[in-house]
Scaffold this active site. Structure first.
Site, PDB file in Angstrom:
ATOM      1  N   ASP A  72      -2.013   7.357  -2.194  1.00 37.15           N
ATOM      2  CA  ASP A  72      -2.516   6.204  -1.464  1.00 37.15           C
ATOM      3  C   ASP A  72      -2.238   4.954  -2.277  1.00 37.15           C
ATOM      4  O   ASP A  72      -2.455   4.928  -3.493  1.00 37.15           O
ATOM      5  CB  ASP A  72      -4.013   6.314  -1.173  1.00 37.15           C
ATOM      6  CG  ASP A  72      -4.396   5.343  -0.052  1.00 37.15           C
ATOM      7  OD1 ASP A  72      -4.176   5.692   1.115  1.00 37.15           O
ATOM      8  OD2 ASP A  72      -4.874   4.235  -0.358  1.00 37.15           O
ATOM      9  N   PHE A 108      10.673  -0.876   0.304  1.00 36.55           N
ATOM     10  CA  PHE A 108       9.966  -0.850   1.582  1.00 36.55           C
ATOM     11  C   PHE A 108       8.624  -1.563   1.429  1.00 36.55           C
ATOM     12  O   PHE A 108       8.320  -2.098   0.360  1.00 36.55           O
ATOM     13  CB  PHE A 108       9.767   0.605   2.027  1.00 36.55           C
ATOM     14  CG  PHE A 108       8.914   1.422   1.093  1.00 36.55           C
ATOM     15  CD1 PHE A 108       9.414   1.922  -0.093  1.00 36.55           C
ATOM     16  CD2 PHE A 108       7.576   1.684   1.397  1.00 36.55           C
ATOM     17  CE1 PHE A 108       8.616   2.662  -0.962  1.00 36.55           C
ATOM     18  CE2 PHE A 108       6.772   2.430   0.545  1.00 36.55           C
ATOM     19  CZ  PHE A 108       7.292   2.911  -0.639  1.00 36.55           C
ATOM     20  N   GLY A 109       7.818  -1.506   2.495  1.00 34.82           N
ATOM     21  CA  GLY A 109       6.460  -2.048   2.448  1.00 34.82           C
ATOM     22  C   GLY A 109       6.448  -3.480   1.935  1.00 34.82           C
ATOM     23  O   GLY A 109       7.234  -4.330   2.360  1.00 34.82           O
TER      24      GLY A 109
HETATM   25  O1  LIG Z   1      -0.855   7.602   4.046  1.00 31.22           O
HETATM   26  P1  LIG Z   1       0.567   8.101   4.047  1.00 31.22           P
HETATM   27  O2  LIG Z   1       0.856   9.048   5.159  1.00 31.22           O
HETATM   28  O3  LIG Z   1       1.005   8.617   2.700  1.00 31.22           O
HETATM   29  O4  LIG Z   1       1.540   6.824   4.318  1.00 31.22           O
HETATM   30  P2  LIG Z   1       1.163   5.270   4.435  1.00 31.22           P
HETATM   31  O5  LIG Z   1       2.443   4.506   4.600  1.00 31.22           O
HETATM   32  O6  LIG Z   1       0.081   5.058   5.444  1.00 31.22           O
HETATM   33  O7  LIG Z   1       0.603   5.015   2.994  1.00 31.22           O
HETATM   34  P3  LIG Z   1      -0.459   4.011   2.372  1.00 31.22           P
HETATM   35  O8  LIG Z   1      -1.672   3.894   3.230  1.00 31.22           O
HETATM   36  O9  LIG Z   1      -0.644   4.453   0.966  1.00 31.22           O
HETATM   37  O10 LIG Z   1       0.410   2.687   2.329  1.00 31.22           O
HETATM   38  C1  LIG Z   1      -0.113   1.432   2.432  1.00 31.22           C
HETATM   39  C2  LIG Z   1       0.959   0.432   2.741  1.00 31.22           C
HETATM   40  O11 LIG Z   1       1.605   0.092   1.525  1.00 31.22           O
HETATM   41  C3  LIG Z   1       2.999   0.246   1.634  1.00 31.22           C
HETATM   42  N1  LIG Z   1       3.486   0.829   0.375  1.00 31.22           N
HETATM   43  C4  LIG Z   1       3.115   2.023  -0.156  1.00 31.22           C
HETATM   44  N2  LIG Z   1       3.768   2.235  -1.313  1.00 31.22           N
HETATM   45  C5  LIG Z   1       4.543   1.148  -1.528  1.00 31.22           C
HETATM   46  C6  LIG Z   1       5.456   0.780  -2.549  1.00 31.22           C
HETATM   47  O12 LIG Z   1       5.704   1.579  -3.579  1.00 31.22           O
HETATM   48  N3  LIG Z   1       6.093  -0.391  -2.448  1.00 31.22           N
HETATM   49  C7  LIG Z   1       5.858  -1.211  -1.407  1.00 31.22           C
HETATM   50  N4  LIG Z   1       5.031  -0.944  -0.386  1.00 31.22           N
HETATM   51  C8  LIG Z   1       4.369   0.231  -0.446  1.00 31.22           C
HETATM   52  C9  LIG Z   1       3.232   1.192   2.799  1.00 31.22           C
HETATM   53  O13 LIG Z   1       4.465   0.951   3.422  1.00 31.22           O
HETATM   54  C10 LIG Z   1       2.052   0.873   3.708  1.00 31.22           C
HETATM   55  O14 LIG Z   1       2.358  -0.225   4.550  1.00 31.22           O
END
Ligand SMILES: O=P(O)(O)OP(=O)(O)OP(=O)(O)OC[C@H]1O[C@@H](n2cnc3c(O)ncnc32)[C@H](O)[C@@H]1O
Length: 182
Positions: A62, A137-138
């Site tokens: 997470d 990403f993200g």
């Molecule tokens: O819970 P799972 O199924 O693992 O997948 P998720 O994408 O919902 O996972 P999170 O709740 O942990 O992610 C929160 C947000 O942060 C982003 N995120 C997670 N890890 C990241 C990273 O290493 N770099 C940039 N953004 C990230 C991700 O794309 C989500 O929009």
């Protein structure tokens, strides 16, 4: 060694594959996430649900994004903030003139019949208004780590892995699993 990772996020799977030399068996269960800013608590809950659903040892991740000026908000709720307003929302949330200090936190849980082990990594930096860079990403394109001019999205995979919270947490997880296997 073989590890089952439970996530709906294929980018996380790719980073796990890059950083762990184990045979990963990803499974994409969309687990209910508790309403909390606390990334460690959200991760622990996800891990318990994943283990209950799969009945075998599992790893979950997470990741949260904490804005200092907002006392850590949105934290573990960042996924919904980005879903609602894209990554630009993270800077837009800040009132005019406040500090842009932000931190990324990743918690990784390993859950088996013996209980839950949590590994945490943290990276401090700042959030920027206009995304820069195309890698990753993200929120990578709006986060500049302390001591850097570039966003995480302007770095290579290897550079990100070296400093990222996921990198820190996975190095500790790998050491734990190696110790378990002895
Ligand atoms: O819970 P799972 O199924 O693992 O997948 P998720 O994408 O919902 O996972 P999170 O709740 O942990 O992610 C929160 C947000 O942060 C982003 N995120 C997670 N890890 C990241 C990273 O290493 N770099 C940039 N953004 C990230 C991700 O794309 C989500 O929009």
């Amino acid at each position: 060694m073989s590890v089952r990772i439970c996530t709906t996020n294929e980018n996380k799977v790719r980073e796990f594959e890059r950083m762990l030399g184990f045979d990963l068996r990803p499974v994409a269960l969309d687990l209910e996430e508790i309403q909390t800013l606390d990334t460690v608590a959200a991760c622990r809950n996800k891990g318990v649900l994943a283990f209950a659903a799969l009945g075998e040892p599992v790893v979950v991740d997470d990741t949260g994004f904490e804005l200092a000026a907002l006392d850590g908000f949105p934290g573990a709720l960042v996924r919904w903030a980005i879903d609602a307003g894209g990554t630009r929302i993270l800077h837009r949330m800040l009132p005019e003139g406040v500090r842009d200090t932000a931190s990324v936190v990743t918690a990784v849980a390993y859950v088996d019949g013996a209980g839950v082990q949590i590994f945490v990594g943290r990276l401090d930096g700042r959030v920027i208004a206009e995304p820069r860079g195309t890698n990753g990403f993200g929120f990578n394109a709006v986060f500049v780590p302390s001591g850097e001019d570039r966003t995480l999205a302007e770095m290579s995979d290897a550079e990100k892995d070296r400093i990222s919270p996921r990198g820190q947490a996975l190095r500790d997880l790998a050491a734990f699993l190696r110790e378990q296997a002895r």
